[in-house]
Design an enzyme around this catalytic site. Structure first.
Site, PDB file in Angstrom:
ATOM      1  N   GLY A 158      16.629 -18.840   9.856  1.00 44.66           N
ATOM      2  CA  GLY A 158      16.907 -18.743   8.415  1.00 44.66           C
ATOM      3  C   GLY A 158      17.268 -20.065   7.751  1.00 44.66           C
ATOM      4  O   GLY A 158      17.797 -20.064   6.632  1.00 44.66           O
ATOM      5  N   LYS A 159      16.948 -21.196   8.412  1.00 42.59           N
ATOM      6  CA  LYS A 159      17.324 -22.506   7.852  1.00 42.59           C
ATOM      7  C   LYS A 159      16.589 -22.767   6.533  1.00 42.59           C
ATOM      8  O   LYS A 159      17.202 -23.146   5.539  1.00 42.59           O
ATOM      9  CB  LYS A 159      17.011 -23.625   8.866  1.00 42.59           C
ATOM     10  CG  LYS A 159      17.676 -23.428  10.221  1.00 42.59           C
ATOM     11  CD  LYS A 159      17.304 -24.501  11.192  1.00 42.59           C
ATOM     12  CE  LYS A 159      15.840 -24.519  11.590  1.00 42.59           C
ATOM     13  NZ  LYS A 159      15.361 -23.352  12.349  1.00 42.59           N
ATOM     14  N   CYS A 211       0.833  -1.199   0.000  1.00 41.73           N
ATOM     15  CA  CYS A 211       0.000   0.000   0.000  1.00 41.73           C
ATOM     16  C   CYS A 211       0.872   1.256   0.000  1.00 41.73           C
ATOM     17  O   CYS A 211       0.555   2.239  -0.668  1.00 41.73           O
ATOM     18  CB  CYS A 211      -0.988  -0.008   1.153  1.00 41.73           C
ATOM     19  SG  CYS A 211      -0.219  -0.079   2.758  1.00 41.73           S
ATOM     20  N   GLY A 271      19.233 -24.792  14.304  1.00 45.35           N
ATOM     21  CA  GLY A 271      19.180 -23.364  14.639  1.00 45.35           C
ATOM     22  C   GLY A 271      17.820 -23.031  15.189  1.00 45.35           C
ATOM     23  O   GLY A 271      16.850 -23.781  14.968  1.00 45.35           O
ATOM     24  N   ALA A 272      17.762 -21.925  15.888  1.00 48.45           N
ATOM     25  CA  ALA A 272      16.489 -21.530  16.498  1.00 48.45           C
ATOM     26  C   ALA A 272      15.454 -21.261  15.410  1.00 48.45           C
ATOM     27  O   ALA A 272      15.813 -20.978  14.258  1.00 48.45           O
ATOM     28  CB  ALA A 272      16.709 -20.266  17.325  1.00 48.45           C
ATOM     29  N   SER A 273      14.205 -21.356  15.802  1.00 46.97           N
ATOM     30  CA  SER A 273      13.122 -21.075  14.864  1.00 46.97           C
ATOM     31  C   SER A 273      13.263 -19.643  14.347  1.00 46.97           C
ATOM     32  O   SER A 273      13.503 -18.719  15.125  1.00 46.97           O
ATOM     33  CB  SER A 273      11.796 -21.261  15.590  1.00 46.97           C
ATOM     34  OG  SER A 273      10.776 -20.813  14.778  1.00 46.97           O
TER      35      SER A 273
HETATM   36  N1  ATP Z   1       8.847 -13.963   2.366  1.00 43.17           N
HETATM   37  C1  ATP Z   1       9.446 -13.434   3.434  1.00 43.17           C
HETATM   38  N2  ATP Z   1       9.615 -12.097   3.529  1.00 43.17           N
HETATM   39  C2  ATP Z   1      10.214 -11.545   4.599  1.00 43.17           C
HETATM   40  N3  ATP Z   1      10.704 -12.254   5.629  1.00 43.17           N
HETATM   41  C3  ATP Z   1      10.568 -13.589   5.601  1.00 43.17           C
HETATM   42  C4  ATP Z   1       9.940 -14.248   4.512  1.00 43.17           C
HETATM   43  N4  ATP Z   1       9.941 -15.571   4.748  1.00 43.17           N
HETATM   44  C5  ATP Z   1      10.566 -15.729   5.936  1.00 43.17           C
HETATM   45  N5  ATP Z   1      10.940 -14.549   6.444  1.00 43.17           N
HETATM   46  C6  ATP Z   1      11.675 -14.312   7.709  1.00 43.17           C
HETATM   47  O1  ATP Z   1      12.978 -14.801   7.535  1.00 43.17           O
HETATM   48  C7  ATP Z   1      13.445 -15.373   8.740  1.00 43.17           C
HETATM   49  C8  ATP Z   1      13.940 -16.790   8.482  1.00 43.17           C
HETATM   50  O2  ATP Z   1      12.835 -17.596   8.120  1.00 43.17           O
HETATM   51  P1  ATP Z   1      13.009 -19.159   7.871  1.00 43.17           P
HETATM   52  O3  ATP Z   1      11.695 -19.715   7.457  1.00 43.17           O
HETATM   53  O4  ATP Z   1      14.145 -19.343   6.939  1.00 43.17           O
HETATM   54  O5  ATP Z   1      13.387 -19.650   9.329  1.00 43.17           O
HETATM   55  P2  ATP Z   1      13.627 -21.128   9.876  1.00 43.17           P
HETATM   56  O6  ATP Z   1      14.946 -21.097  10.545  1.00 43.17           O
HETATM   57  O7  ATP Z   1      13.445 -22.112   8.780  1.00 43.17           O
HETATM   58  O8  ATP Z   1      12.453 -21.230  10.939  1.00 43.17           O
HETATM   59  P3  ATP Z   1      11.652 -22.527  11.475  1.00 43.17           P
HETATM   60  O9  ATP Z   1      12.639 -23.403  12.174  1.00 43.17           O
HETATM   61  O10 ATP Z   1      10.688 -21.923  12.436  1.00 43.17           O
HETATM   62  O11 ATP Z   1      11.030 -23.167  10.306  1.00 43.17           O
HETATM   63  C9  ATP Z   1      12.298 -15.317   9.731  1.00 43.17           C
HETATM   64  O12 ATP Z   1      12.512 -14.244  10.591  1.00 43.17           O
HETATM   65  C10 ATP Z   1      11.090 -15.082   8.869  1.00 43.17           C
HETATM   66  O13 ATP Z   1      10.141 -14.352   9.572  1.00 43.17           O
END
Ligand code: ATP
Length: 708
Positions: free
Chosen positions: A516-517, A12, A511-513
């Site tokens: 960025g995995k 927006c 890595g923590a939730s």
């Molecule tokens: N399309 C997007 N646009 C902006 N930020 C995003 C997008 N997708 C994910 N993120 C952010 O990027 C960061 C990493 O996300 P990611 O899904 O890679 O984490 P993860 O380590 O796999 O988490 P989990 O273990 O909870 O699955 C998070 O802070 C998430 O909110």
């Protein structure tokens, strides 16, 4: 249209800047601004808006303002709205506020409505010397669509020839009236009457046959073009990068796709008919001039007033149509989302709330329809009045011409001529108004082409590397100095990350939730392009190898992976055209799913829904795993693919995968899963940290599908 309507859920702010830019004469519209400043999926805050405004050559000045001060601000300005939205304030007049809302279009709001929405923060934008009226962004070229249509010129020519013959008959018909009235009735020649009627009956039959042929040809052409064009647009859509779909609502994408049909209708059927209308109007006009110049003048004046009226109402029609498309897309997206979220809706008891919000969206659509209906009614009455008056005037002037026939200076004009003139005039006015209607439709087509441009002009992620077998390359994945963030306004998720996963090794990523995995995995798979650095497969950058070629070597189970409606066997082979049943079974055995499948009444032919309905969570995961293994991948990437499995099944699957000796990258939280890997790497604060040293493993072997 100056007001730019947002396409993505979170743009927006950008749409407001595009609107202000447009109002101040900036050449860029939202499509090109989106390309220059890709918005974050989470939206844009005031400071980011100010940065983009500065890059556009607008000097931003945030201000706190009361409702009464809004008129003193430099307009147009951007207002912060209901804490989660931005709108553009265009004008303030006599206590009413003209607001361009990127979600719904222009609205005139009362003081009370303004006070309910405005948070008190405004952003004034003043053009600087850098503000340029830039050339318009590359537009969606409908000519390109036309060129892509095979057989179009031949089919159009055929339709045109048949239609011209038909129009010839339409020109002759009024002559019959004139002959019957002026010759037959005056001379009392009954035989001439019979001959004339017989001749014209034959003509009528021929006319009906040709009319049938023309309609049929138009239908066939429409169908064939619609198929060709929708196929082209679908081919384009399906090759757009993942983030295109993640940023938009389903309903919005579907509605934009539907615009193809609207464009096709105007360009083909509409264009042929307009050509004929123009031709017929010109012929009828020529004949009318031959009958009487003053009467023709009256008709021309009426058509001119009609054209003016359409011109004046065009903007309102166009805006109503554009807004309707946007709100209808929102409503259908909301509807689809509701169907998908039935379980949580019931569990949280939110059915009534959801229904209420859906009703509001339907009312939004109806309001736009009402606006168009109001315009149509007013327009219908006005045109009836214009052409009714014109008819009376023609009749009055024509009758006076006939009455004056006795006088020496009178121009010859008979009753038959008046009848013929009226018939030609009727043809002329109907054709001319249809032609004006086509011109309006043509101009209004930009509503659809602008929406279609979002699909057609979006950069595709398909590379032009031909399909190549990469069997000669070792299945080694490498991330070289990769940094990534989702948009310029988002934080870095990965910063200067290097990782090499040797062929045949198993790396567990922890890595923590939210660390960025999944993002890292998507980068490794070419689903997301790294902001900096590069990804290599077998030592070669994946862009050079072709992302599609690389993906053919990799089997994946992603976190939010989807199944498609069909049988279990079809899902395992992912709807391959010539599937191998033994391979399907081997994959199911390796994923520890075979026993579950054979217990089902229809075994491998059992049907499942698109959301995996009919399967337990663990079965769903094992089915996704079987689908991944069926590919006989050289690399397997699993994102929490076994999180819903019991320990026994997970262990059995881990053993089966180990035996395959494929390169593996696994995202997992369970210690058991992590412990089984050769290397465990933790992703923390955008950097990788080795958790346990690489285990000395066996040399890689070609992948096999050995049942556990
Ligand atoms: N399309 C997007 N646009 C902006 N930020 C995003 C997008 N997708 C994910 N993120 C952010 O990027 C960061 C990493 O996300 P990611 O899904 O890679 O984490 P993860 O380590 O796999 O988490 P989990 O273990 O909870 O699955 C998070 O802070 C998430 O909110």
């Amino acid at each position: 249209m100056k007001t730019q309507l947002q396409s993505e859920a979170a743009e927006c702010g950008l749409a407001c800047l595009a609107t202000v830019g447009r109002l101040l004469g900036h050449g860029d519209d939202l499509v090109s601004l989106r390309r220059r400043f890709p918005p974050s999926a989470r939206g844009t805050d005031l400071s980011q808006l100010m940065e983009i405004a500065s890059a556009m050559g607008l000097c931003p000045r945030p201000a706190r303002a009361e409702l009464d001060d809004l008129g003193d601000l430099r307009l147009p300005c951007i207002l912060h709205w209901k804490l989660d939205h931005f709108v553009v304030l265009r004008k303030v007049r006599r206590g009413r506020f003209l607001v361009a809302d990127p979600a719904v279009g222009d609205r005139v709001l009362s003081r009370a409505e303004m006070s309910a929405g405005f948070t008190g923060v405004a952003l004034e934008l003043t053009p600087t010397s850098d503000f340029q009226v830039e050339p318009p962004a590359p537009r969606f070229a409908w000519r390109k669509l036309l060129r892509q249509a095979h057989g179009l010129p031949l089919a159009m020519t055929r339709i045109f020839i048949v239609a011209v013959v038909l129009e010839g008959f339409a020109v002759l018909a009024p002559l019959l009236q004139q002959l019957v009235i002026d010759d037959v009735l005056v001379s009392g020649d009954a035989e001439l009457l019979t001959v004339l009627i017989l001749g014209f009956t034959l003509m009528l039959l021929l006319q009906s046959a040709l009319g049938l042929a023309r309609s049929w040809m138009v239908i066939v052409l429409g169908q064939s073009l619609s198929l060709q064009w929708t196929t082209n647009v679908f081919a384009r859509l399906i090759r757009l990068p993942l983030d295109f779909f993640e940023r938009r609502h389903l309903g919005d994408i579907a509605s934009k796709f539907d615009s193809t049909t609207a464009v096709q209708r105007v360009l083909t059927q509409g264009a042929v008919e307009a050509l004929l209308d123009g031709l017929m109007a010109a012929v009828a006009l020529g004949l009318m001039v031959g009958y009487s110049l003053p009467l023709t003048g009256v008709v021309m004046a009426a058509v001119a007033i009609y054209a003016l009226l359409r011109r004046v109402t065009y903007g309102a029609y166009r805006d109503a149509a554009a807004e309707r498309l946007v709100v209808a897309a929102r409503e259908s997206g909301y509807f689809l989302e509701t169907l998908r979220a039935m379980t949580p809706l019931k569990l949280f008891g939110r059915e009534s709330q959801r229904q209420g919000r859906w009703q509001n969206l339907v009312v939004d659509v109806q309001n736009r329809d009402l606006r168009t209906a109001r315009l149509n009614t007013g327009f219908g009455i006005a045109s009836t009045l214009i052409f009714g008056l014109e008819n009376l005037l023609v009749l009055w002037l024509g009758a006076r011409l006939i009455l004056a026939q006795g006088r020496a200076d009178a121009t010859p004009f008979t009753i038959g001529m008046l009848f013929a003139f009226i018939a030609y005039k009727t043809q002329f006015t109907s054709r001319a108004s249809a032609l004006i209607g086509f011109i309006v439709d043509w101009k209004a087509m930009s509503v659809h082409t602008e929406r279609l441009a979002d699909i057609v002009l979006a950069p595709s992620d398909a590379d032009d590397v031909p399909p190549t077998d990469l069997a000669h390359l070792p299945p080694r994945i490498e991330l070289r100095r990769v940094s990534f963030r989702y948009s310029e306004s988002d934080p870095w998720i990965l910063k200067d990350v290097s990782l090499s996963i040797e062929a045949g090794r198993h790396v567990a990523l922890t890595g923590a939730s939210g660390s960025g995995k999944s993002t890292l995995l998507k980068i490794a798979l070419g689903l997301l392009a790294p902001t900096e650095g590069e990804v290599l497969y077998g030592g070669v950058p994946i862009r050079r190898l072709g992302v599609a070629n690389v993906r053919r070597c990799i089997g994946t189970v992603m976190q939010a992976d989807a199944l498609l409606s069909g049988s279990i066997a079809e899902n395992i082979c992912f709807f391959e055209s010539a599937p191998s049943l033994p391979d399907i079974e081997a994959a199911a055995r390796a994923a520890r799913l075979h026993e579950d499948i054979v217990r089902m009444p229809m075994a491998y032919a059992s049907l499942i829904g698109d959301l995996g309905a009919g399967l337990s969570g663990g079965q769903r995961q094992r089915l996704l795993l079987a689908r991944c293994l069926y590919k006989r991948p050289r690399v397997i990437a699993l994102d929490e693919a076994t999180s819903e499995l019991d320990l026994a099944n997970e262990r059995a699957i881990a053993t089966a995968l180990r035996r395959m000796r494929v390169t593996r990258i696994t995202i997992a939280h369970r210690p058991e899963t992590v412990a089984g890997a050769d290397r465990a790497i933790e992703l923390r604060s955008g950097a990788l940290h080795e958790r346990h040293a690489p285990r000395v493993g066996l040399p890689p072997r070609p992948p096999t599908l050995t049942p556990a």
